[in-house]
Structures are given as structure tokens and as C-alpha cells.
Design a protein around this motif. Structure first.
Motif, PDB file in Angstrom:
ATOM      1  N   VAL A 254      57.711  -8.529  93.712  1.00 52.75           N
ATOM      2  CA  VAL A 254      56.586  -8.374  92.831  1.00 52.75           C
ATOM      3  C   VAL A 254      55.695  -7.903  93.477  1.00 52.75           C
ATOM      4  O   VAL A 254      55.254  -7.743  94.695  1.00 52.75           O
ATOM      5  CB  VAL A 254      56.223  -9.975  92.223  1.00 52.75           C
ATOM      6  N   GLY A 255      54.774  -7.231  92.740  1.00 49.89           N
ATOM      7  CA  GLY A 255      53.536  -6.421  93.256  1.00 49.89           C
ATOM      8  C   GLY A 255      53.856  -5.059  93.360  1.00 49.89           C
ATOM      9  O   GLY A 255      53.176  -4.204  93.646  1.00 49.89           O
ATOM     10  N   THR A 256      55.366  -4.709  93.159  1.00 54.40           N
ATOM     11  CA  THR A 256      55.809  -3.067  93.153  1.00 54.40           C
ATOM     12  C   THR A 256      56.077  -2.789  91.852  1.00 54.40           C
ATOM     13  O   THR A 256      56.593  -1.628  91.841  1.00 54.40           O
ATOM     14  CB  THR A 256      56.805  -3.121  94.223  1.00 54.40           C
ATOM     15  N   PHE A 257      55.845  -3.458  90.649  1.00 55.35           N
ATOM     16  CA  PHE A 257      56.329  -3.124  89.438  1.00 55.35           C
ATOM     17  C   PHE A 257      55.072  -2.218  88.773  1.00 55.35           C
ATOM     18  O   PHE A 257      55.585  -1.482  88.122  1.00 55.35           O
ATOM     19  CB  PHE A 257      56.720  -4.643  88.666  1.00 55.35           C
ATOM     20  N   GLY A 258      53.839  -2.691  88.840  1.00 50.38           N
ATOM     21  CA  GLY A 258      52.768  -1.890  88.235  1.00 50.38           C
ATOM     22  C   GLY A 258      52.067  -0.773  89.057  1.00 50.38           C
ATOM     23  O   GLY A 258      53.014  -0.298  90.005  1.00 50.38           O
ATOM     24  N   ASP A 259      51.224  -0.339  88.928  1.00 54.04           N
ATOM     25  CA  ASP A 259      50.202   0.685  89.435  1.00 54.04           C
ATOM     26  C   ASP A 259      49.943   0.302  91.090  1.00 54.04           C
ATOM     27  O   ASP A 259      49.798   1.117  91.871  1.00 54.04           O
ATOM     28  CB  ASP A 259      49.116   1.235  88.604  1.00 54.04           C
ATOM     29  N   ILE A 260      49.411  -0.945  91.200  1.00 55.90           N
ATOM     30  CA  ILE A 260      48.829  -1.502  92.512  1.00 55.90           C
ATOM     31  C   ILE A 260      49.297  -2.909  92.693  1.00 55.90           C
ATOM     32  O   ILE A 260      49.182  -3.534  91.219  1.00 55.90           O
ATOM     33  CB  ILE A 260      47.489  -1.183  92.577  1.00 55.90           C
ATOM     34  N   GLY A 261      49.716  -3.430  93.504  1.00 57.14           N
ATOM     35  CA  GLY A 261      49.788  -4.892  93.656  1.00 57.14           C
ATOM     36  C   GLY A 261      49.080  -5.574  94.914  1.00 57.14           C
ATOM     37  O   GLY A 261      48.745  -4.798  95.556  1.00 57.14           O
ATOM     38  N   VAL A 262      48.374  -6.582  94.669  1.00 54.05           N
ATOM     39  CA  VAL A 262      47.524  -7.184  95.659  1.00 54.05           C
ATOM     40  C   VAL A 262      47.867  -8.489  96.004  1.00 54.05           C
ATOM     41  O   VAL A 262      48.224  -9.586  95.419  1.00 54.05           O
ATOM     42  CB  VAL A 262      46.047  -7.342  94.924  1.00 54.05           C
ATOM     43  N   PHE A 263      47.878  -8.776  97.375  1.00 56.53           N
ATOM     44  CA  PHE A 263      48.444  -9.975  98.145  1.00 56.53           C
ATOM     45  C   PHE A 263      47.379 -10.566  98.970  1.00 56.53           C
ATOM     46  O   PHE A 263      46.367  -9.889  99.185  1.00 56.53           O
ATOM     47  CB  PHE A 263      49.572  -9.558  99.039  1.00 56.53           C
ATOM     48  N   SER A 264      47.412 -11.873  99.081  1.00 57.39           N
ATOM     49  CA  SER A 264      45.952 -12.550  99.989  1.00 57.39           C
ATOM     50  C   SER A 264      47.064 -12.992 101.015  1.00 57.39           C
ATOM     51  O   SER A 264      48.116 -13.553 100.972  1.00 57.39           O
ATOM     52  CB  SER A 264      45.819 -13.641  99.217  1.00 57.39           C
ATOM     53  N   PHE A 265      46.385 -13.236 102.169  1.00 61.62           N
ATOM     54  CA  PHE A 265      46.541 -13.811 103.482  1.00 61.62           C
ATOM     55  C   PHE A 265      45.636 -14.777 103.782  1.00 61.62           C
ATOM     56  O   PHE A 265      45.386 -14.974 105.010  1.00 61.62           O
ATOM     57  CB  PHE A 265      46.767 -12.760 104.644  1.00 61.62           C
ATOM     58  N   PHE A 266      45.055 -15.524 102.789  1.00 61.17           N
ATOM     59  CA  PHE A 266      44.212 -16.711 103.102  1.00 61.17           C
ATOM     60  C   PHE A 266      45.024 -17.658 103.788  1.00 61.17           C
ATOM     61  O   PHE A 266      46.284 -17.834 103.968  1.00 61.17           O
ATOM     62  CB  PHE A 266      43.560 -17.305 101.928  1.00 61.17           C
ATOM     63  N   ALA A 267      44.398 -18.675 104.780  1.00 56.35           N
ATOM     64  CA  ALA A 267      44.937 -19.710 105.658  1.00 56.35           C
ATOM     65  C   ALA A 267      45.998 -20.458 105.010  1.00 56.35           C
ATOM     66  O   ALA A 267      46.838 -21.043 105.719  1.00 56.35           O
ATOM     67  CB  ALA A 267      43.856 -20.549 106.303  1.00 56.35           C
ATOM     68  N   ASN A 268      45.892 -20.740 103.627  1.00 57.68           N
ATOM     69  CA  ASN A 268      46.915 -21.679 102.913  1.00 57.68           C
ATOM     70  C   ASN A 268      47.911 -20.735 102.430  1.00 57.68           C
ATOM     71  O   ASN A 268      48.943 -21.418 101.747  1.00 57.68           O
ATOM     72  CB  ASN A 268      46.094 -22.546 101.991  1.00 57.68           C
ATOM     73  N   LYS A 269      48.171 -19.572 102.414  1.00 58.59           N
ATOM     74  CA  LYS A 269      49.127 -18.705 101.863  1.00 58.59           C
ATOM     75  C   LYS A 269      50.413 -18.753 103.021  1.00 58.59           C
ATOM     76  O   LYS A 269      50.153 -19.281 104.083  1.00 58.59           O
ATOM     77  CB  LYS A 269      48.561 -17.434 101.827  1.00 58.59           C
ATOM     78  N   THR A 270      51.482 -18.266 102.330  1.00 60.75           N
ATOM     79  CA  THR A 270      52.761 -18.375 103.013  1.00 60.75           C
ATOM     80  C   THR A 270      52.791 -17.620 104.357  1.00 60.75           C
ATOM     81  O   THR A 270      53.235 -18.183 105.593  1.00 60.75           O
ATOM     82  CB  THR A 270      53.808 -17.751 102.328  1.00 60.75           C
ATOM     83  N   ILE A 271      52.224 -16.336 104.323  1.00 61.79           N
ATOM     84  CA  ILE A 271      51.825 -15.778 105.716  1.00 61.79           C
ATOM     85  C   ILE A 271      50.318 -15.479 105.753  1.00 61.79           C
ATOM     86  O   ILE A 271      49.670 -15.237 104.633  1.00 61.79           O
ATOM     87  CB  ILE A 271      52.486 -14.486 105.983  1.00 61.79           C
ATOM     88  N   THR A 272      49.611 -15.713 106.800  1.00 55.97           N
ATOM     89  CA  THR A 272      48.165 -15.646 106.864  1.00 55.97           C
ATOM     90  C   THR A 272      47.659 -14.810 107.856  1.00 55.97           C
ATOM     91  O   THR A 272      48.371 -14.467 108.841  1.00 55.97           O
ATOM     92  CB  THR A 272      47.653 -17.081 106.942  1.00 55.97           C
TER      93      THR A 272
END
Length: 378
Positions: free
Chosen positions: A171-189
Motif C-alpha cells: 500500500v502507498g504505491t497504488f495512488g499518485d503519492i503514498g505517505v508513511f509515518s515513522f513516529f515513535a509508536n509506529k512499526t518502524i521509527t
């Protein structure tokens, strides 16, 4: 962070490798946004999600703002967002002067409801931001088709969805742009941080400039376009590079723990609890593990019971349309039945990659004791 009686909802999983790369970045003297680790992190993440390009940013919220600015979305434009999501999704739309239009969610998947989405499309619609909530994939394949037929953009909010795939495609690669977060509680940070992924070279070049004050790539203090400072530091990227070495392992831990939760809970009170529905071809990364109670009147009591037993929880996000910051964007007469049902019935359980089997046993045991006490009183 080590095990204690308190069980947090989520916590960062850091190793010696993060310390090693961080020390290397510090020793190099490149502690701001210049330095080798930034580009290394971008290339590593692009490779992981199978995207041509990736752009690091200082956080996921500004990543959404940057995506909107890259697509020249602004004052008076309408952007459709799900009514249940973290407020940053709608705040980013407001920040560029556009108007967030709320689509209801499917109470089973907790992602954007397609019929509601279709009903919100007007001649002012410039984009839709489907959210892969808690790691479960929205029906972005169908959303993409609808958007293309109506000639507007798709920006995927994959902040919570590192590791989530549909038919093997991230996911994130289906649309025009994908946006991810690396906040401290995310799977990778990276502590704070985010990433944009895309396949369009022109948009990529534009985004790189906008992320850094609009500077020309060939003349640093020549401003080619609008821009501001959204850059990630080399120190953050160093942590990100180390995290990427374990990203597959960390996602698998999340998925394994979700399976254990279901196994334990289904043997206790299957008639009382349901789970988030996944599309047939969806590989849910389970950033947070969500359960839904069939009796909405018990959700607040269960939350209180878990907290009293030193177990941190989180209710499903409040529907955006009822919040003071966003209520002006929706009619008071409009009914968002899926949003209400999701909020009233759902709760997130601890989902750290450091969660032990014994901690999951404790959590499910506490949930079991809650239902036992309810049964005794009835």
C-alpha cells in the motif's frame, strides 16, 4: 524498554545497530539534513515498497501537506477523506487551504466506504486520501479506478501501514503519492519522521525542491518554487536505516501477535468479540490490533477495566465530523453510521513488537475476567 507490570499500547523496538549508525552519523559531523544516511534510507524504503522514488520528510503530517502542494491542491479545492482517521489527514487538507469532505467508513473494515466516497464526488474534487487504518488496507484498487474515471488524484495515507500489502503490492504505491509515518509508536521509527513514495519523476523533483525551501537543485539559494523546511535529519535517517534492516521481522511479529490474540480470545468469548474485516487479498500488518464488542455499552467499561490492570488501550478515533476543529465541514443532519459504530464498538489492544506471549496471556485473561464479571451481574 524491558518488561514491567505496565503494558504499553506500543513502544519503539531499538537495537544496537541503531546506536551504531547514530554514532557514525554524529562522528561524521553531518547531523542536520545533509549526510549519507538520508539518501540510504530513501533508497532502502523505496526498494522495500517497490517504488521508483522516495522522499524523507520531518513527519507524516507534513508529508501529507507536501503531497497536496506537489499536486497543486489549494484554496477552494475539495479533498475527500474518511470520517474516522487521525486528525492529521484532515488538518493537512486545511493547511493548504483546501476543504476536507468526509466520507463515511465501512464499520467492518474501518476504512473508507465506497458508496459514501462516490456520493461525495463533485466538480470541485481534486483528490481523495484513503487511509489504511491501523494497518488494514482500504479498497484502494477500486478507489483508484473511481478517481481515474473522475480525473482526480489519489494520495494514500499509509502512516499506519508499513508492511501492509494487497495481492503482494505494498500500500502507498497504488495512488499518485503514498505517505508513511515513522513516529515513535509506529512499526518502524525514526522518533519523528515520514516518507513519500511515488513513481512520477517530475513530481519527485518538485517534491525534493518543496521539501527544502524550494531551492533549485543546481543553485542552492535560488528559489524555483514554493517551499519550506520539511527535511529529515541525517541522525533520524541513521536510525531509519537500522530499522529497515529488521522491517520484515518487525512486521511479522505484529502479524504473529494478532494471530495469537485471535486464538486466545476466540476460545474465551467468541460471541462477545469480533475483529476488523480484511479484504480477501489484503495482508494486514496489524500496526494496532483492534477488537470490536458486539455490545457497545460495554466498551467504556472494558477500557476502564484494562487500564485498572495496567494495560494501556486506545479507543477508535473520534469521527471527524463531531470534533470542533472539523464540524464546520459537515452538515449537522448528515449521518455517518459506519463511523459511529466503529467508534462506539472498537478498541485497540497493546501491539508492541516487544510484547511477550505472557503479556498477551495477561491481556486476554483480563478481558476474560471482565466478561465473567458482567455475566455474574446479569
Amino acid at each position: 524498554m524491558g518488561e514491567s507490570s505496565f503494558i504499553p499500547l506500543s513502544e519503539p523496538n531499538l537495537s544496537l545497530r541503531e546506536s551504531e549508525y547514530l554514532n557514525e552519523a554524529m562522528k561524521s559531523g553531518w547531523i542536520s539534513s545533509a549526510g549519507n544516511y538520508v539518501e540510504m534510507f530513501e533508497k532502502s524504503f523505496a526498494n522495500y515498497v517497490d517504488s521508483k522514488y522516495a522522499i524523507t520528510v520531518s513527519n507524516g503530517t507534513l508529508g501529507l501537506v507536501l503531497a497536496l502542494k506537489m499536486l497543486e491542491i489549494g484554496v477552494g479545492d475539495e479533498v475527500i477523506v474518511p470520517n474516522v482517521t487521525f486528525g492529521a489527514t484532515a488538518n493537512a487538507v486545511c493547511q493548504v487551504g483546501a476543504i476536507p469532505i468526509f466520507a463515511d467508513i465501512d464499520q467492518d473494515t474501518m476504512c473508507m466506504d465506497l458508496e459514501s466516497f462516490r456520493s461525495k464526488i463533485t466538480n470541485k474534487t481534486r483528490a481523495v486520501i484513503p487511509v489504511h487504518l491501523y494497518g488494514n488496507a482500504a479498497d484502494v484498487v477500486e478507489i483508484n479506478k473511481i478517481a481515474k474515471n473522475s480525473n482526480f488524484y489519489v494520495i494514500e495515507d499509509a502512516a499506519e501501514a508499513v508492511g501492509t500489502r494487497i495481492s503482494g503490492k505494498h500500500v502507498g504505491t497504488f495512488g499518485d503519492i503514498g505517505v508513511f509515518s515513522f513516529f515513535a509508536n509506529k512499526t518502524i521509527t525514526t522518533g519523528e519522521g515520514g516518507m513519500l513514495v511515488l513513481n512520477n519523476e517530475h513530481l519527485y523533483s518538485k517534491g525534493k525542491m518543496m521539501r527544502s525551501h524550494g531551492f533549485s537543485p543546481n543553485n542552492r539559494y535560488w528559489h524555483e518554487t514554493w517551499g519550506t523546511n520539511m527535511r529529515m535529519t541525517n541522525l533520524q535517517a541513521a536510525i531509519g536505516c537500522a530499522q529497515m534492516e529488521r522491517v520484515t521481522e518487525l512486521v511479522e511479529i505484529k502479524q504473529k501477535n494478532a494471530g495469537i490474540y485471535k486464538e486466545f480470545l476466540s476460545s474465551l468469548y467468541p460471541a462477545k468479540i469480533t475483529y476488523v474485516k480484511e479484504h480477501t487479498d489484503c495482508e494486514n500488518s496489524h500496526w494496532l490490533f483492534v477488537i470490536k464488542l458486539k455490545d457497545k455499552n460495554l466498551i467504556q467499561k472494558l477500557e476502564t477495566h484494562l487500564v485498572s490492570n495496567q494495560i494501556e488501550t486506545r479507543r477508535i478515533f473520534y469521527p471527524l465530523n463531531i470534533q470542533p476543529a472539523f464540524e464546520k465541514y459537515s452538515s449537522k443532519n448528515e449521518i455517518f453510521s459506519g463511523s459511529i459504530a466503529a467508534y462506539e464498538n472498537g478498541i485497540c489492544l497493546p501491539s508492541s513488537t516487544l510484547l511477550s506471549l505472557e503479556q498477551i496471556r495477561k491481556i486476554t485473561s483480563v478481558i476474560s475476567s471482565f466478561f465473567e464479571s458482567i455475566a455474574e451481574k446479569s
